[in-house]
Design a protein around this motif. Sequence first.
Motif, short mmCIF file in Angstrom:
data_model
loop_
_atom_site.label_atom_id
_atom_site.label_comp_id
_atom_site.label_asym_id
_atom_site.label_seq_id
_atom_site.Cartn_x
_atom_site.Cartn_y
_atom_site.Cartn_z
N SER A 139 0.82 -1.22 0.00
CA SER A 139 0.00 0.00 0.00
C SER A 139 0.86 1.27 0.00
O SER A 139 0.35 2.35 -0.26
CB SER A 139 -0.94 0.01 1.21
N LEU A 140 2.14 1.14 0.30
CA LEU A 140 3.05 2.28 0.24
C LEU A 140 3.84 2.22 -1.06
O LEU A 140 4.20 1.13 -1.53
CB LEU A 140 4.03 2.27 1.42
N SER A 141 4.14 3.37 -1.64
CA SER A 141 4.99 3.39 -2.83
C SER A 141 6.39 2.93 -2.45
O SER A 141 6.81 3.08 -1.29
CB SER A 141 5.05 4.80 -3.41
N PRO A 142 7.14 2.35 -3.39
CA PRO A 142 8.51 1.90 -3.07
C PRO A 142 9.38 3.01 -2.49
O PRO A 142 10.15 2.77 -1.56
CB PRO A 142 9.04 1.41 -4.42
N GLU A 143 9.26 4.24 -3.03
CA GLU A 143 10.08 5.34 -2.52
C GLU A 143 9.71 5.68 -1.08
O GLU A 143 10.59 5.87 -0.23
CB GLU A 143 9.91 6.58 -3.41
N SER A 144 8.41 5.73 -0.79
CA SER A 144 7.97 6.03 0.57
C SER A 144 8.34 4.91 1.52
O SER A 144 8.75 5.16 2.67
CB SER A 144 6.45 6.25 0.60
N ARG A 164 7.20 13.41 2.81
CA ARG A 164 6.98 12.05 2.31
C ARG A 164 6.96 11.05 3.46
O ARG A 164 6.11 10.15 3.51
CB ARG A 164 8.07 11.69 1.30
N VAL A 217 11.75 -3.94 -2.63
CA VAL A 217 11.72 -2.78 -1.72
C VAL A 217 12.70 -2.98 -0.57
O VAL A 217 13.46 -2.08 -0.21
CB VAL A 217 10.30 -2.54 -1.18
#
Length: 409
Positions: free
Chosen positions: A117-122, A153, A182
């Motif tokens: 549910s989180l973006s890879p960057e976040s 972020r 990730v």
Amino acid sequence: MTPLERVVREEWGRLVALLLAQFRRLDLVEDALAEAVATAQARWTQESTPANPGGWLMTAARRRILDRLRAEAMAARKQPLLTVEAERRPKEGVMVDDGSVVDDDLLRLVLMCAHPSLSPESASALSLRLVMGISTADIARLFLVPEATMAARITRAKKKVVAAGIPFAIPGTDAIGERLDVVAHTAYLAFTAGYAPGSGPDLVRAELAGEAIRLARVTMGLRPSDTLAHLVVLTTLQHSRRDARVGPDGSLVLLADQDRALWHHDEVADALALLARLESRPEPTSPLARSYRLQALIAAEHASAPTAADTRWDHIADLYAVLERLSPSPAVRVARAVAVAEAEGPRAGLALLDGVEMAGHRLPAVRGELLARAGDTEAARESLAEAIGLCDNEIERRHMERRREELTG
């Protein structure tokens, strides 16, 4: 460095993980630990620092969380239920292929942050902050974004974890598969932050780099993958040089000048053996795995050279060219320019830097050194002055200052 600064830097992730394992409330854990640090800063002195600073912070934070839970439970008329459940909740592990059970609080925390549910960057940014205790400013440098952008972020990611009720748990091996890249990227960034800290008084944060390698190895034990295996090779080879990178006076020692007897040759041998096994398999298809493979092969070229003069810079330059085609970035171009300069001369390296834009001090530092080798002393001094102004790492800055003084002389 004060005892408080040391314990925050070295044990922050462990404390967060232990508290989160017990209470499962990220919002409470972070606030309570921050309050405990603030209290310690006000109370601890050189004479009254506790014998176990990490234990002191753990106890203080735990008391604050229990006070908050009691207050919440009282309001909900459920006081006994919440506090008793928090104290009795067991840990969970996951069984791997050999029948053993992995139960690692830091890994659990990283896998929570790597939730789809989180973006890879976040996800990576949140892990670096929570698990490794890396400052927001240094995380921003790793991602090449402003500090304010990174702070926002990370805050959004924490709120999402809390709002979505993402579990603090090691998922089954099937679910781990979708989070491997990730976790690998997080370990890579954490290693980079330890191998080359963006700020502070240390040239190397060996404990942080070592923890990043351990994280990659533990995750590989849960779910073997080419991505993690090549990452372990890459980071182990680079980490093996840690004692040779710092001189007796704390100064920076460049690769060409390092005493190779100080390298950890047992680690080099283990990493090269693993790389040989990986090279006997088909080339990985994942772009991230292929990127780590190329970087591992570059590190292996350095590790395999008996002396700096034996380094096959033409091979390294070719590998960087392939890496740039696969994962183009200013950082890869700068590294390729260094290799080309060693293989073909400084002018060839400088030609590759034309038009390159990159935040931080590394680009002007490399350009300054290549200009100096090419005989353009005045331009080299200007470029080094720019790099010095951008550098927040004290040891690297002093090294560039000495180099600029040499050119002045």
